[in-house]
Design an enzyme around this catalytic site. Structure first.
Site, PDB file in Angstrom:
ATOM      1  N   HIS A 153      22.491  28.277  -4.092  1.00 45.83           N
ATOM      2  CA  HIS A 153      23.923  28.115  -4.376  1.00 45.83           C
ATOM      3  C   HIS A 153      24.668  29.446  -4.325  1.00 45.83           C
ATOM      4  O   HIS A 153      25.877  29.504  -4.531  1.00 45.83           O
ATOM      5  CB  HIS A 153      24.087  27.469  -5.761  1.00 45.83           C
ATOM      6  CG  HIS A 153      25.445  26.946  -6.051  1.00 45.83           C
ATOM      7  ND1 HIS A 153      26.301  27.559  -6.942  1.00 45.83           N
ATOM      8  CD2 HIS A 153      26.107  25.863  -5.575  1.00 45.83           C
ATOM      9  CE1 HIS A 153      27.425  26.868  -7.007  1.00 45.83           C
ATOM     10  NE2 HIS A 153      27.339  25.838  -6.192  1.00 45.83           N
ATOM     11  N   LYS A 155      26.571  32.923  -3.240  1.00 42.63           N
ATOM     12  CA  LYS A 155      27.593  33.306  -2.263  1.00 42.63           C
ATOM     13  C   LYS A 155      27.691  34.827  -2.312  1.00 42.63           C
ATOM     14  O   LYS A 155      28.404  35.394  -3.143  1.00 42.63           O
ATOM     15  CB  LYS A 155      28.960  32.695  -2.598  1.00 42.63           C
ATOM     16  CG  LYS A 155      28.944  31.172  -2.820  1.00 42.63           C
ATOM     17  CD  LYS A 155      28.777  30.824  -4.275  1.00 42.63           C
ATOM     18  CE  LYS A 155      29.048  29.368  -4.599  1.00 42.63           C
ATOM     19  NZ  LYS A 155      28.310  28.385  -3.875  1.00 42.63           N
ATOM     20  N   ASP A 160      26.315  46.807   5.543  1.00 45.42           N
ATOM     21  CA  ASP A 160      25.835  48.183   5.722  1.00 45.42           C
ATOM     22  C   ASP A 160      25.139  48.729   4.482  1.00 45.42           C
ATOM     23  O   ASP A 160      25.001  49.952   4.321  1.00 45.42           O
ATOM     24  CB  ASP A 160      26.988  49.111   6.114  1.00 45.42           C
ATOM     25  CG  ASP A 160      27.591  48.764   7.466  1.00 45.42           C
ATOM     26  OD1 ASP A 160      26.879  48.156   8.289  1.00 45.42           O
ATOM     27  OD2 ASP A 160      28.776  49.080   7.685  1.00 45.42           O
ATOM     28  N   HIS A 362      37.262  26.433  -8.798  1.00 46.33           N
ATOM     29  CA  HIS A 362      35.824  26.544  -8.552  1.00 46.33           C
ATOM     30  C   HIS A 362      35.259  27.849  -9.112  1.00 46.33           C
ATOM     31  O   HIS A 362      34.091  28.164  -8.919  1.00 46.33           O
ATOM     32  CB  HIS A 362      35.588  26.458  -7.030  1.00 46.33           C
ATOM     33  CG  HIS A 362      34.183  26.286  -6.604  1.00 46.33           C
ATOM     34  ND1 HIS A 362      33.519  27.228  -5.836  1.00 46.33           N
ATOM     35  CD2 HIS A 362      33.296  25.283  -6.808  1.00 46.33           C
ATOM     36  CE1 HIS A 362      32.299  26.810  -5.581  1.00 46.33           C
ATOM     37  NE2 HIS A 362      32.127  25.628  -6.155  1.00 46.33           N
ATOM     38  N   LYS A 364      33.792  30.892 -11.575  1.00 46.13           N
ATOM     39  CA  LYS A 364      32.670  30.907 -12.510  1.00 46.13           C
ATOM     40  C   LYS A 364      32.613  32.289 -13.167  1.00 46.13           C
ATOM     41  O   LYS A 364      31.779  33.119 -12.821  1.00 46.13           O
ATOM     42  CB  LYS A 364      31.350  30.616 -11.778  1.00 46.13           C
ATOM     43  CG  LYS A 364      31.307  29.239 -11.083  1.00 46.13           C
ATOM     44  CD  LYS A 364      30.908  29.408  -9.668  1.00 46.13           C
ATOM     45  CE  LYS A 364      30.952  28.165  -8.813  1.00 46.13           C
ATOM     46  NZ  LYS A 364      31.437  26.920  -9.288  1.00 46.13           N
ATOM     47  N   ASP A 369      35.902  40.761 -24.999  1.00 49.64           N
ATOM     48  CA  ASP A 369      36.505  42.043 -25.357  1.00 49.64           C
ATOM     49  C   ASP A 369      35.613  43.211 -24.979  1.00 49.64           C
ATOM     50  O   ASP A 369      36.046  44.368 -25.000  1.00 49.64           O
ATOM     51  CB  ASP A 369      36.804  42.095 -26.859  1.00 49.64           C
ATOM     52  CG  ASP A 369      35.567  41.823 -27.699  1.00 49.64           C
ATOM     53  OD1 ASP A 369      35.036  42.770 -28.293  1.00 49.64           O
ATOM     54  OD2 ASP A 369      35.127  40.662 -27.763  1.00 49.64           O
TER      55      ASP A 369
END
Length: 422
Positions: A153, A155, A160, A362, A364, A369
């Site tokens: 899942h 991303k 480089d 979407h 996440k 603080d």
């Protein structure tokens, strides 16, 4: 063996080139990120009246168009081009821009590697197949056969070995135009990005084996973790401390912090505020059979609010695909003193027909603080115990303030509703 040797040379080359500078507090900051930067990148769905400083589209274009040697992508799936079949008002051109940038990078000799979750009829691999025909290296990982359940899942894009994106946005035109997303763009920071590259390399190598190693070995050893964070100078002369966390446990290599451990630690470390923006939240599994109670996150939030008086705000997505089991848990949390839960609802697109699986927040992430947490996983048991995901855990007052401002913008927007609405 030769691949492992070359990988070690590349990794430790980055570490050797890292000069360290002591500050007044005795901390040592790596100067190989001097001139480096870190920014928050967002996708704001078309027709949503919110403003952002850097779009996901522009962040990806910056990475890909400036790539000189390599682009490594660990992704769930890629559907960048099919939006081009729709009326331009839907924003499909944004995905075509990214796809063309990848084609152009390949044409100028940039080595591109893509590891994706095993394709299916619902998650086709048309785009990656076409890229493979042009010479792009593509691997698919059969996640359930290795882990027992779940999916890849993640991303993440690494360029480089010095720049990277990590966040909620899939390689999908919808994630650029029709879905609300949030991620982090790193530029010119070899030390932290080379550590992120290790996680990509795990996916890449796992795609060609039938069984995961019981010990990932020194070539996958994390450079940084929760107790030994990277100390970086970014955005001019700002001092950052951060680390990458990984899920599921089967992919936690030596010295790496597990993602759920990082998340709960951030909750436990908060002294004043915890603000959460995530698509799904449930203290249970969602995709197992049978599903089971899993109170790890819930206990930490309730303890923070009840025991320490931390003010907790949770902004959870409500859309066409919200699981029926989720609201009851949010209603329960909302009854706890110092916990306030609201829904975030993205209105339908003004034009018809509606695009399936869009118009949702979407993101996440969590901001306290003390720190920022930006991840790729939804918040249910499955995502932390059997699904491939990553998070950046960031300590810097200015970055945390920026993320807090984004949360407050959404919390106070007309798209935020009391949890009792649903």
């Amino acid at each position: 063996m030769m691949m492992k040797l070359l990988f070690l040379i590349a990794l430790f080359g980055c570490v050797v080139n890292s000069i360290r500078i002591n500050n007044d507090n005795g901390l040592s900051f790596q100067s190989n990120c001097l001139g480096g930067s870190i920014q928050i990148a967002e996708s704001i769905p078309l027709a949503l009246n919110l403003q952002s400083n850097l779009s996901t589209h522009d962040a990806w274009m910056e990475l890909i168009t400036n790539a000189k040697k390599s682009i490594d992508m660990g992704i769930f799936y890629m559907t960048l081009t099919d939006g081009g079949q729709l009326d331009p008002v839907y924003g499909g051109q944004l995905g075509l821009d990214i796809y063309k940038a990848l084609v152009d990078a390949n044409s100028r000799g940039v080595s591109i590697r893509i590891v994706q979750n095993q394709p299916s009829s619902s998650m086709p691999d048309t785009d990656t197949q076409n890229l493979a025909k042009l010479g792009v290296q593509v691997r698919s990982i059969n996640w359930p056969s290795l882990v027992g359940a779940g999916i890849l899942h993640t991303k993440v894009i690494v360029v480089d070995q010095v720049s990277a994106y990590l966040g909620s946005a899939n390689l999908d035109w919808r994630s650029l135009a029709q879905v609300k997303e949030l991620g982090v763009l790193f530029q010119n920071c070899p030390s932290m990005v080379s550590d992120t590259e290790i996680a990509f390399q795990q996916y890449w190598d796992a795609a060609v084996v039938t069984e995961l190693p019981s010990d990932w070995g020194v070539q996958y050893q994390a450079a940084y973790n929760q107790t030994n964070m990277a100390s970086l100078l970014l955005n001019g002369n700002e001092k950052f401390e951060m680390f990458l966390a990984v899920s599921p446990p089967q992919f936690v290599s030596t010295d790496r912090t597990g993602d759920i451990d990082a998340l709960v630690s951030a909750m436990n470390g908060a002294t004043k505020t915890i603000c959460i923006s995530v698509m799904d939240y449930i203290p249970a599994s969602l995709y197992n059979s049978p599903n089971t109670f899993w109170p790890v996150m819930d206990n930490a939030l309730r303890a923070a609010a009840y025991n320490r008086g931390v003010q907790v705000r949770m902004l959870i997505s409500h859309w066409n695909h919200t699981n029926y089991a989720i609201p009851q848990w949010l209603h329960s949390l909302d009854q706890v003193n110092n916990i306030d839960v609201r829904w975030f609802v993205v209105p339908d697109f003004p034009n018809e027909p509606q695009v399936p699986f869009t118009r949702v927040n979407h993101a996440k992430y969590m901001v306290t603080d003390e720190q920022s947490y930006v991840g790729t996983s939804n918040w249910s048991e499955d995502y932390y115990t059997n699904t491939g995901g990553l998070s950046y855990n960031i300590y810097n007052d200015e970055f945390t303030s920026q993320l807090q401002s984004i949360f407050d913008r959404d919390w106070n927007s007309p798209y935020s509703f009391p949890v009792t609405t649903y």
